[in-house]
Structures are given as structure tokens and as C-alpha cells.
Design a protein around this motif. Sequence first.
Motif, PDB file in Angstrom:
ATOM      1  N   ALA A 380      38.558  31.002  30.714  1.00  0.00           N
ATOM      2  CA  ALA A 380      39.603  31.581  31.555  1.00  0.00           C
ATOM      3  C   ALA A 380      39.224  31.413  33.021  1.00  0.00           C
ATOM      4  O   ALA A 380      38.124  31.817  33.436  1.00  0.00           O
ATOM      5  N   PRO A 381      40.107  30.826  33.822  1.00  0.00           N
ATOM      6  CA  PRO A 381      39.769  30.608  35.230  1.00  0.00           C
ATOM      7  C   PRO A 381      39.851  31.902  36.033  1.00  0.00           C
ATOM      8  O   PRO A 381      40.467  32.888  35.624  1.00  0.00           O
ATOM      9  N   GLY A 382      39.233  31.893  37.189  1.00  0.00           N
ATOM     10  CA  GLY A 382      39.331  33.028  38.096  1.00  0.00           C
ATOM     11  C   GLY A 382      40.605  32.937  38.922  1.00  0.00           C
ATOM     12  O   GLY A 382      41.266  31.902  38.995  1.00  0.00           O
ATOM     13  N   GLY A 383      40.953  34.039  39.550  1.00  0.00           N
ATOM     14  CA  GLY A 383      42.137  34.040  40.397  1.00  0.00           C
ATOM     15  C   GLY A 383      43.443  34.209  39.646  1.00  0.00           C
ATOM     16  O   GLY A 383      44.522  34.050  40.247  1.00  0.00           O
ATOM     17  N   VAL A 384      43.407  34.498  38.365  1.00  0.00           N
ATOM     18  CA  VAL A 384      44.626  34.735  37.587  1.00  0.00           C
ATOM     19  C   VAL A 384      44.553  36.150  37.025  1.00  0.00           C
ATOM     20  O   VAL A 384      43.453  36.702  36.837  1.00  0.00           O
ATOM     21  N   PRO A 385      45.713  36.764  36.760  1.00  0.00           N
ATOM     22  CA  PRO A 385      45.702  38.147  36.244  1.00  0.00           C
ATOM     23  C   PRO A 385      44.962  38.234  34.906  1.00  0.00           C
ATOM     24  O   PRO A 385      45.124  37.388  34.036  1.00  0.00           O
ATOM     25  N   VAL A 386      44.141  39.262  34.785  1.00  0.00           N
ATOM     26  CA  VAL A 386      43.380  39.503  33.564  1.00  0.00           C
ATOM     27  C   VAL A 386      44.055  40.638  32.792  1.00  0.00           C
ATOM     28  O   VAL A 386      44.377  41.681  33.367  1.00  0.00           O
ATOM     29  N   GLN A 387      44.280  40.431  31.521  1.00  0.00           N
ATOM     30  CA  GLN A 387      44.931  41.423  30.680  1.00  0.00           C
ATOM     31  C   GLN A 387      43.876  42.237  29.934  1.00  0.00           C
ATOM     32  O   GLN A 387      43.033  41.676  29.228  1.00  0.00           O
ATOM     33  N   LYS A 388      43.913  43.550  30.118  1.00  0.00           N
ATOM     34  CA  LYS A 388      43.054  44.438  29.346  1.00  0.00           C
ATOM     35  C   LYS A 388      43.703  44.666  27.979  1.00  0.00           C
ATOM     36  O   LYS A 388      44.892  44.956  27.889  1.00  0.00           O
ATOM     37  N   THR A 389      42.937  44.537  26.935  1.00  0.00           N
ATOM     38  CA  THR A 389      43.497  44.674  25.598  1.00  0.00           C
ATOM     39  C   THR A 389      42.435  45.189  24.647  1.00  0.00           C
ATOM     40  O   THR A 389      41.232  45.015  24.883  1.00  0.00           O
ATOM     41  N   GLU A 390      42.881  45.863  23.614  1.00  0.00           N
ATOM     42  CA  GLU A 390      41.998  46.282  22.529  1.00  0.00           C
ATOM     43  C   GLU A 390      42.498  45.597  21.261  1.00  0.00           C
ATOM     44  O   GLU A 390      43.189  46.188  20.436  1.00  0.00           O
ATOM     45  N   SER A 391      42.157  44.342  21.146  1.00  0.00           N
ATOM     46  CA  SER A 391      42.634  43.529  20.036  1.00  0.00           C
ATOM     47  C   SER A 391      41.439  42.838  19.402  1.00  0.00           C
ATOM     48  O   SER A 391      40.292  43.284  19.552  1.00  0.00           O
ATOM     49  N   VAL A 402      36.536  39.468  15.442  1.00  0.00           N
ATOM     50  CA  VAL A 402      35.781  39.549  16.692  1.00  0.00           C
ATOM     51  C   VAL A 402      36.589  40.369  17.686  1.00  0.00           C
ATOM     52  O   VAL A 402      37.745  40.033  17.994  1.00  0.00           O
ATOM     53  N   SER A 403      36.009  41.448  18.176  1.00  0.00           N
ATOM     54  CA  SER A 403      36.716  42.325  19.114  1.00  0.00           C
ATOM     55  C   SER A 403      37.048  41.563  20.393  1.00  0.00           C
ATOM     56  O   SER A 403      36.253  40.756  20.898  1.00  0.00           O
ATOM     57  N   LEU A 404      38.242  41.839  20.929  1.00  0.00           N
ATOM     58  CA  LEU A 404      38.722  41.189  22.150  1.00  0.00           C
ATOM     59  C   LEU A 404      39.103  42.275  23.146  1.00  0.00           C
ATOM     60  O   LEU A 404      39.914  43.146  22.842  1.00  0.00           O
ATOM     61  N   HIS A 405      38.490  42.234  24.357  1.00  0.00           N
ATOM     62  CA  HIS A 405      38.716  43.267  25.367  1.00  0.00           C
ATOM     63  C   HIS A 405      39.521  42.760  26.552  1.00  0.00           C
ATOM     64  O   HIS A 405      40.319  43.519  27.114  1.00  0.00           O
ATOM     65  N   GLN A 406      39.300  41.519  26.943  1.00  0.00           N
ATOM     66  CA  GLN A 406      40.005  40.962  28.090  1.00  0.00           C
ATOM     67  C   GLN A 406      40.407  39.517  27.774  1.00  0.00           C
ATOM     68  O   GLN A 406      39.702  38.805  27.051  1.00  0.00           O
ATOM     69  N   ARG A 407      41.500  39.108  28.397  1.00  0.00           N
ATOM     70  CA  ARG A 407      41.957  37.729  28.224  1.00  0.00           C
ATOM     71  C   ARG A 407      42.956  37.403  29.329  1.00  0.00           C
ATOM     72  O   ARG A 407      43.439  38.289  30.034  1.00  0.00           O
ATOM     73  N   TYR A 443      41.162  31.142  26.370  1.00  0.00           N
ATOM     74  CA  TYR A 443      41.813  32.102  27.258  1.00  0.00           C
ATOM     75  C   TYR A 443      41.056  33.430  27.296  1.00  0.00           C
ATOM     76  O   TYR A 443      41.658  34.509  27.276  1.00  0.00           O
ATOM     77  N   SER A 444      39.758  33.344  27.333  1.00  0.00           N
ATOM     78  CA  SER A 444      38.874  34.480  27.532  1.00  0.00           C
ATOM     79  C   SER A 444      37.560  33.900  28.062  1.00  0.00           C
ATOM     80  O   SER A 444      37.529  32.737  28.496  1.00  0.00           O
ATOM     81  N   ARG A 445      36.493  34.680  28.037  1.00  0.00           N
ATOM     82  CA  ARG A 445      35.194  34.194  28.508  1.00  0.00           C
ATOM     83  C   ARG A 445      34.110  34.591  27.512  1.00  0.00           C
ATOM     84  O   ARG A 445      34.302  35.482  26.682  1.00  0.00           O
ATOM     85  N   HIS A 447      31.471  36.436  27.341  1.00  0.00           N
ATOM     86  CA  HIS A 447      30.723  37.558  27.910  1.00  0.00           C
ATOM     87  C   HIS A 447      31.103  38.811  27.126  1.00  0.00           C
ATOM     88  O   HIS A 447      32.259  38.986  26.735  1.00  0.00           O
ATOM     89  N   PRO A 448      30.138  39.707  26.884  1.00  0.00           N
ATOM     90  CA  PRO A 448      30.433  40.904  26.078  1.00  0.00           C
ATOM     91  C   PRO A 448      31.531  41.785  26.650  1.00  0.00           C
ATOM     92  O   PRO A 448      32.180  42.516  25.898  1.00  0.00           O
ATOM     93  N   THR A 449      31.752  41.764  27.972  1.00  0.00           N
ATOM     94  CA  THR A 449      32.824  42.579  28.526  1.00  0.00           C
ATOM     95  C   THR A 449      34.204  41.987  28.233  1.00  0.00           C
ATOM     96  O   THR A 449      35.213  42.681  28.384  1.00  0.00           O
ATOM     97  N   TRP A 450      34.244  40.734  27.821  1.00  0.00           N
ATOM     98  CA  TRP A 450      35.511  40.085  27.493  1.00  0.00           C
ATOM     99  C   TRP A 450      35.777  40.115  25.984  1.00  0.00           C
ATOM    100  O   TRP A 450      36.902  40.310  25.547  1.00  0.00           O
TER     101      TRP A 450
END
Length: 537
Positions: A380-391, A402-407, A443-445, A447-450
Motif C-alpha cells: 500500500a503506497p503512502g499518501g492515500v487514505p488508510v481504512q481502519k478495519t477489524e476484518s 489472518v487478522s486485518l487491521h488496516q488497508r 492493499y495493505s503492508r 507490519h503487525p499494525t496492519w
Amino acid sequence: MDGADQFCDALYVLPFESAFLVLFQFLNPAWLWAAASVAVPIAIHLWNKKPPRTVLVGSIRWLQPSESKKLSSLRLSEPWLLLLRCLLLVLLALLLAEPRWKHHVPAVPEKHAYLHPALFQPRYLPQIAATVDSLALKGWQIHRLQPGFPKLPLNEETSLQNFQTDSLSADSTNAWAMLRVLNRSLPADARAWIFTTDLLRHHRGEFPALRSGLTWIPVSAPQTNTWLQEAYYTTAGQLLLRFGKSDGQEVTFLERKVAKPVSGQTITVPHAPAVQFTSHATSDSLTLMDAAQNTIGLSKQPLQVLVRYGKSRQADVRYVRAALQTALDYQGAAYQLLVSSEDQALPDSAPDWVFWLSDEPLAPFLARFPEKRLKTLQDAPGGVPVQKTESWAQVPGSAQPVSLHQRTSAPQTLAVDVLWKDGFGQPLLTQEIKDQQTHYRFYSRFHPTWNALPNNGHFPELLLRLLFPQETSWRTQFDTRTLQQDLERPRPFTGPIPENSPKTEELLDIEPWLVALMAVLLTLERWLATRRTRISA
């Protein structure tokens, strides 16, 4: 109403036989009104009185006076002549209405036989040649079970044996898919025999329900097959060969390692066919000397993997590098893993794989190697809106979600293949092949925070599938497993099938017959009229 374009409804139906019906129809039914002209000769005939006849008498002295009758009775004096003239007018009206006999006869049911392309090989053809030749002589149409169903010109001089092929190229025609086409396309009263092999690779997907009149005939020829699945140089400088072997029940794979060969060398290993090694300028090749006799390519250079990362991905690259290292070591293929930051210069030679964890543009780097079959993966590139999600990430082959937090959001319209999805069905990892290059977009990264992918024990395995995708062409080319004997076979389908009436139409022009009948009646009318005149005289 345009009579030249439409037929009128049937005037009446004549029951000839139960096998067919005969319908009398007209192209220009408006002219039937002309038949009303028969009223003219009838009226003329009824009102046409004979002239009074003079009776000569000697004297009227003794005649008694009588009351004069003013009206004479209406009666037919020449009924046959009147009937002929009326018939002539009716026939003329029918002739102008352009009558046609339209009769429906039951159509002869179509009879077809369809042969799977693999049956033309010597191991199958002798088993069915006599049967198929007999069907052809009885009027059956013989086709190949392929798209378009090409017809085979079989006759007394041309036998099915003339079409035998010794080619070892495997045909991947799916008989089940062809049967579904026949279910829809053949007339309901058609009869068809479908000859196929009993190989599993020729019957992929769900078994279709056969319509009534269709008969499936599997032809068996037990066989085994061996092919060269893949080959690569190992980290120790050896050549690893992986063979596939299939029989009627199972598929097994055999690995053998040999010393690096020289060009033209024949490689022999235990329990496997010999392999011919050939060296070329840019790559090597291996050809199996027996069995499937297939040829595969062999890269001369180790697998080149480049990981390019930016400052915002310094934590991500540690997870990716560790997973790549684990996956490559497990595979055992020779490789070179290069991890480069944005501050470092890009390599001058083209890698095989690029993990682009950076916001700098990738296109200029790819443009330097237009003919290289590169594979790239961007996060996922920088400078674009990041969606917080619990999916969660729906990853095929992963034992646990696999838990998904951001995308980041994916484009609404994607002309790409979607490999991974999130819990809402949105694309998470896509694949696009363009100009011989394969581009993956995540469309994510990593990293554990993502997401929980970096801490998942299957992460190296997932990357291994991307680096070394499984070659599955053997399933349609070399697999000799057969359909299980206790497996459900296609069953005749007896449900209603809407269709047009299975009858053929034939229109017969009866105008010449009407003209001939009119000529006969006209001759007869003239004869009667002349005879009447002669008698009156």
C-alpha cells in the motif's frame, strides 16, 4: 395484411394418417373474397326467362278466357352448366389466392456419435473402430468431441482407422463441458453416443446429468506415465530433477540430485527415464527421453530477488526479509537476495523478483528491462487514505484466517486476477500480467499494525507460493488416473425440455393442378353450352 409475407391460418385439416397432417393454406387469402362472384351467374341464370313461344290455332272462338299470370316461377333449367361456371369462378379465386399444401411429417431423429480426440491414439482406436464404422454405415453422423464438433467423413471406403494418430501430444478437452453443450444444443428427440476415455483429466468438474437419448461410453486403456515436472540448480551447485509419475490410482513425485551436467550429456538416475541436457546461450533445457518426452527450461543464473524499501517501511522489511530467507532456503534453489533502501543505488542487472516496499516510482526501473520477465509486488503506497478495519484476510491455503487491521481501498473496476480478499470480499492481493511482466498489488503492508501476516507461521509458505508457483499443467497433460469405479456416473435427464415441434414442413405449389383442372372444366362448359345452343336451334 400482406399476403406475400404471411400465411393465413389453416382453413381445414384433412386426417390422412396418424403420422402426418395436411394443411391447406394461402399466400394471398384476400383473393378468396372473389369466390363470392358465383352469385352473378346464379342470378343471371334464375332471372333469364325463355322467350314466349307462338302457338298457331285455327280459331279462338272456342277458347275460354283465363286470368293472365304476371309472374313465372324461378327454376333451374341447366343445373350442370351453372355448376361448371360456378366452379370455374371458385377455382379462379383460389388460383389468385396462391394456394399451398403445407404438410407436417414427423422428423427423423438425428443420430450422432462423438469421439474424444484422445481416442484416436493407437491404444484406444482399435477398441471402438468397428462399432463407430458400423454406426456410420447406418446413417449416424460421426463427430469429434471438440468445440464446434467437426464431422468425420466416414463411409464404406473411409474407415475410422484412417484417422488414427500416433502423436503423443496430450489433448485436454474436458468431456463434461462438451456434454453440457450437447445437452443444450441437440434436439430433444436426437440420439447420441459419446465415447470418451476413462481418464480423470478428461472429466473435470461436476458430472453432468445426461438428457434422455444421450449415452456416455468410457473406453479404458490402463496406462502409466512419467514426465519431467521441474528442475533447477541448488545452492550446492547440483542439479535437482523432479519427476512426476501417474498410474490409474495415484500421482507421485520423485526427486533426484545429480552433478551439474555438460551440454549434450544424457542424465540417468535410478527409477526414472533418462534426461537429455542441452546448453543454450541464455538458458539450458532438459528433455525426457522416454514416456512423456516433455521438455522444460532451466535457468543458468540463480534466482535474483530484490527487496527495495523506503524509510516508512524499515520495520516491514525485517519481516519480509526473514520470510523470504526461510522460503528460499526451504526450496533449496540457488538464489541471491538483495535488500536495498531508497538511499542505495538500484542494481544494473534485472532481477527475477522485486518486492517494492517504497513510495518511489517503480516504472522507471522496470523500463530499463523491457524484455525481462519480471515479477513485482508493491504494498500500500503512502499518501492515500488508510481504512481502519477489524476484518480478516482470506488467503487460499491458510489454515487460519489472518487478522486485518488496516488497508487501502482497491479500484472499483479491476481487470486483474484477485488472489486474496478481505472479510468483506474486497480485493487484497491482485495479479496483473502486462507486457510479459507479472505485477502483484498488496492493499495493505507487511507490519503487525496492519495485519497479523508477519507473525503468522504460514507467511514464508505464502511467499514461497508466489516465488515458485506450482506447475499444474500435468493435470491436463500427463495425469493417467482414471475415474473411480464406484463414482457416480452421469444419469439420464428425464425432465421436460421446451422446444419447437419436432416436425419438418414441406410446401407444395398446387397452382399448376388448379390451372389444369380449370382447363378441363372450361372445355366441358363449352361443350355443354354448344350442345345447349344446338338443341335449342
